[in-house]
Design a protein around this motif. Structure first.
Motif, mmCIF file in Angstrom:
data_model
loop_
_atom_site.group_PDB
_atom_site.id
_atom_site.type_symbol
_atom_site.label_atom_id
_atom_site.label_comp_id
_atom_site.label_asym_id
_atom_site.label_seq_id
_atom_site.Cartn_x
_atom_site.Cartn_y
_atom_site.Cartn_z
ATOM 1 N N GLU A 3 0.857 -1.024 0.708
ATOM 2 C CA GLU A 3 2.095 -0.689 1.391
ATOM 3 C C GLU A 3 2.525 -1.898 2.207
ATOM 4 O OE1 GLU A 3 3.242 3.434 3.191
ATOM 5 O OE2 GLU A 3 2.282 2.252 4.752
ATOM 6 N N GLU A 50 11.883 -2.335 7.115
ATOM 7 C CA GLU A 50 11.722 -1.630 5.849
ATOM 8 C C GLU A 50 10.248 -1.422 5.571
ATOM 9 O OE1 GLU A 50 13.575 -3.463 2.467
ATOM 10 O OE2 GLU A 50 13.456 -1.616 1.296
ATOM 11 N N ARG A 51 9.930 -0.229 5.084
ATOM 12 C CA ARG A 51 8.548 0.018 4.678
ATOM 13 C C ARG A 51 8.568 0.722 3.338
ATOM 14 N NH1 ARG A 51 5.709 3.902 8.394
ATOM 15 N NH2 ARG A 51 5.839 2.042 9.654
ATOM 16 N N ALA A 52 7.797 0.215 2.403
ATOM 17 C CA ALA A 52 7.749 0.853 1.091
ATOM 18 C C ALA A 52 6.427 0.520 0.439
ATOM 19 C CB ALA A 52 8.892 0.351 0.216
ATOM 20 N N ARG A 53 6.117 1.243 -0.597
ATOM 21 C CA ARG A 53 4.952 0.875 -1.392
ATOM 22 C C ARG A 53 5.272 -0.432 -2.102
ATOM 23 N NH1 ARG A 53 1.182 4.146 -0.927
ATOM 24 N NH2 ARG A 53 0.057 3.292 -2.704
ATOM 25 N N GLU A 89 7.592 -0.503 -5.243
ATOM 26 C CA GLU A 89 8.968 -0.119 -4.924
ATOM 27 C C GLU A 89 9.684 -1.278 -4.248
ATOM 28 O OE1 GLU A 89 9.561 3.591 -5.129
ATOM 29 O OE2 GLU A 89 7.697 3.327 -6.265
ATOM 30 N N LEU A 90 8.958 -1.897 -3.315
ATOM 31 C CA LEU A 90 9.588 -2.948 -2.517
ATOM 32 C C LEU A 90 9.993 -4.130 -3.389
ATOM 33 C CD1 LEU A 90 9.938 -3.525 0.685
ATOM 34 C CD2 LEU A 90 8.289 -5.308 0.193
ATOM 35 N N GLU A 139 14.475 7.786 6.376
ATOM 36 C CA GLU A 139 13.595 7.910 5.233
ATOM 37 C C GLU A 139 14.431 8.222 4.005
ATOM 38 O OE1 GLU A 139 10.294 10.386 5.852
ATOM 39 O OE2 GLU A 139 9.434 10.008 3.870
ATOM 40 N N ARG A 159 10.567 5.735 1.163
ATOM 41 C CA ARG A 159 10.507 4.502 1.930
ATOM 42 C C ARG A 159 11.266 4.663 3.241
ATOM 43 N NH1 ARG A 159 12.862 -0.449 -0.911
ATOM 44 N NH2 ARG A 159 12.561 0.627 -2.862
#
Lengths: 325, 328
Positions: free
Chosen positions: B224, B235-238, B241-242, B308, B312
């Motif tokens: 992550e 921004e936070r994502a796996r 995905e990112l 959200e 993400r």
């Protein structure tokens, strides 16, 4: 993108042979003599051995120490015996000249000058070493406390140090020497040592503070190392370089200061134990007619102080981490 | 329960005679056991300060840390200095950027490794030396027995970083924070160190927080990714995905500015305009707005909140749309 992260074990076979050869080559290069376990001191010594300035200084010091230790046997005559008293005439300002068995002649009361010089080196060595050791110990203590604790302790110690440094060193030593009811060699040592304490303290404190913010101290803290170990294992050993250099330079200063105090009459009043500063002081009355009486002790002081200074300077260069390979 | 739960962490530096400086501004993220989490951003975005705050390594005076850092449910920020010291190196390890300056130059490698073992595992010196050789062997240092007697300057950069990793992992911490562990190393060594970290983390089940400005590092390692800008997570994502679909214009810009081997010849790299501002104006609109190619009128007026959307978190009024060509 994950392809860029390749394990060293999973290289394509074409590279394998070449890599092994390179590794073998690298291993032979790294196996040079004296490569393993070279500490700071060892690598400094390697460079010092080839430094003519250091060798000259070291030779002077070694000679001086050997003479001081062996002087009771080296001296041809008893340094306190007035063997040439018959040739001394105060009225006609006559002092025994060089002659058979007395290569430097006699002093104002007919004692052998050479024997007095030889035996006098003992006092000089003792004062220099003890004054430096005491000054170093005091300076290490104050500097470590100030540098390790910081905050108001640091401020307090450093203000005391500032006050001491604001007084000219010889005046300070003179004042400390005068505190004692009777002057002796011990008061000279203490006076000279006290003057050196603030110099060592400030020097150590400065490099301790630099160490406190260093990466390896942060890394040690990140491993949970206790504060005491941080100070004594990680900060202090890395701060000692400039202090060691200063100590050798202070030896020279201590010898000169001690001679100055004796010259000014703050040394041992009993002139049966010869001391170079005292000999110099005694010679000042006859310096016009007999400059040799002042020349020899002064020359000894200068040469010995020079020896320690040369060693100190070359140590400073050798211990400079920027010169390390 | 998360291994590490950072919530609303803020760090404000206060110096006499200067206005307070907010380095970290309400950062929240969590790390599951065994998970690898990336904190990504350019210099000054607060990623290193975040890690120092978690480790309790910020100066007690001058740095005001607020919010919460819970490690296995225990609040780290309320621990005493002594309690925190007992945890550092045992429960939480850290690897720093510059491997040469992070080692004590006057102590042999062996003593530096055994120091941790003696401190936290109470090993006698002799036993710790055996263990230290074993640790150096595990991190891929050849001939570890000889290396124990050597000094940091005798080791190569990669070797030093391996030794530091060995020290950080000596007491099998459950969380390792790596702060730019490969920045000071050359590219081939970087890859080796990253591979080593990935392997150690997998084998020991250690959770890893990877702090870097280099998305390439994140790409191979992190489950992550948190992208930080101006002390906040934007921004936070796996990971996948990112990289497949960066939504925040900043993330998009970071990805566009990386040279790629598979890019068409002659294609120009796209830099992000400007540089991080000294003061972080999150209270008046978006901090990235002055540099943002997507900026709208609202961006400079209304501070964007974390929203959200499909798994993400995103802090943006006008995220990058799919297939959108972002003008540089």
């Amino acid at each position: 993108m994950s392809g860029s992260v390749s394990r060293s074990g999973s290289r394509p076979p074409t590279l394998g042979g070449r890599k092994e050869r390179l590794d073998a080559l690298a291993a032979t290069a790294a196996d040079g003599p004296g490569d393993a376990g070279v500490s700071l001191a060892a690598s400094a010594w390697r460079r010092l051995r080839r430094n003519p300035v250091f060798l000259l200084g070291a030779a002077i010091i070694v000679l001086f120490v050997v003479v001081a230790l062996l002087s009771p046997w080296l001296a041809a005559h008893d340094p306190t015996a007035r063997l040439l008293e018959g040739q001394v005439s105060r009225a006609r300002n006559e002092i025994p000249a060089a002659q058979e068995g007395f290569p430097l002649g006699g002093d104002q009361v007919g004692r052998d000058l050479l024997s007095r010089l030889l035996v006098g080196s003992q006092q000089t060595l003792m004062v220099g070493v003890f004054a430096t050791v005491i000054g170093l110990a005091g300076g290490l203590l104050l500097g470590t406390v100030a540098g390790a604790l910081g905050g108001w302790v640091d401020s307090l110690v450093m203000r005391v140090v500032d006050v001491m440094l604001s007084i000219p060193s010889l005046l300070l030593a003179f004042s400390i020497g005068a505190l004692f009811p009777s002057p002796s060699q011990f008061t000279v040592i203490l006076a000279v040592a006290t003057v050196q304490i603030p110099i060592f303290a400030r020097l150590l404190r400065g490099s301790m503070l630099a160490q406190r913010g260093s990466d390896h101290v942060l890394a040690a803290r990140a491993l949970g190392v206790r504060p005491r170990a941080i100070v004594f294992r990680h900060m202090l050993p890395n701060s000692l370089g400039p202090v060691i250099v200063q100590a050798t330079l202070v030896l020279a200063v201590a010898i000169i200061d001690a001679a100055a105090l004796s010259f000014l009459g703050l040394g041992n009043p009993d002139d049966s134990i010869p001391e170079w500063g005292q000999m110099l002081g005694g010679a000042q009355n006859v310096i016009d007619s007999h400059p040799n009486l002042a020349f020899w002790p002064a020359g000894c002081i200068i040469i010995v102080a020079l020896g320690f200074t040369l060693v100190g300077e070359s140590l400073r260069d050798a211990l400079d981490p920027k010169n390390r390979r | 329960m998360a291994l590490l739960d950072v919530s609303d962490l803020s760090v404000v530096f206060q110096r006499r005679g200067e206005p307070p400086f907010t380095a970290v501004d309400g950062v929240s993220f969590s790390v599951e056991p065994g998970q690898t989490v990336g904190l990504v951003g350019e210099s000054g975005c607060g990623k290193s300060v975040t890690s120092l705050a978690i480790m309790g390594l910020l100066p007690r005076r001058g740095a005001v840390v607020t919010g919460s850092v819970r490690f296995e449910g225990a609040e780290l920020l309320s621990l005493s200095a002594r309690q925190m010291r007992d945890r550092r190196g045992r429960d939480l390890g850290m690897v720093f950027q510059d491997p040469l300056s992070s080692l004590n130059p006057v102590i042999a490698i062996g003593l530096q490794v055994t120091e941790v073992l003696e401190r936290h595992r109470g090993m006698p010196r002799r036993q710790a030396m055996v263990e230290a050789a074993d640790l150096l062997d595990k991190v891929g240092i050849p001939d570890p027995r000889r290396r124990l007697d050597e000094y940091p300057h005798q080791l190569s950069g990669g070797m030093r970083q391996r030794a530091l990793i060995a020290m950080a992992l000596a007491c099998r911490p459950r969380l390792l924070i790596a702060d730019e562990p490969t920045t000071a190393l050359d590219v081939t060594i970087q890859a080796q160190i990253l591979a080593l970290l990935a392997e150690l983390v997998r084998d020991t089940g250690t959770a890893l927080i990877m702090i870097t400005h280099d998305l390439g590092v994140v790409a191979g390692l992190c489950d992550e990714v948190n992208v930080l800008y101006g002390g906040r997570v934007v921004e936070r994502a796996r990971r996948h995905e990112l990289f497949r679909r960066p939504r925040h214009p900043y993330t998009h810009g970071l990805l566009a500015s990386i040279p790629r081997l598979d890019a068409p010849r002659g294609e120009r790299l796209v830099p992000i305009r400007g540089s991080v501002a000294d003061n972080i104006p999150w209270d008046h609109g978006c901090a990235f707005a002055p540099r943002c190619p997507n900026a709208l009128g609202t961006c400079v007026e209304v501070t964007p909140q974390m929203d959200e959307e499909d798994g993400r978190l995103l802090r943006c009024h006008n995220p990058v749309q799919e297939n959108q060509e972002v003008p540089a």
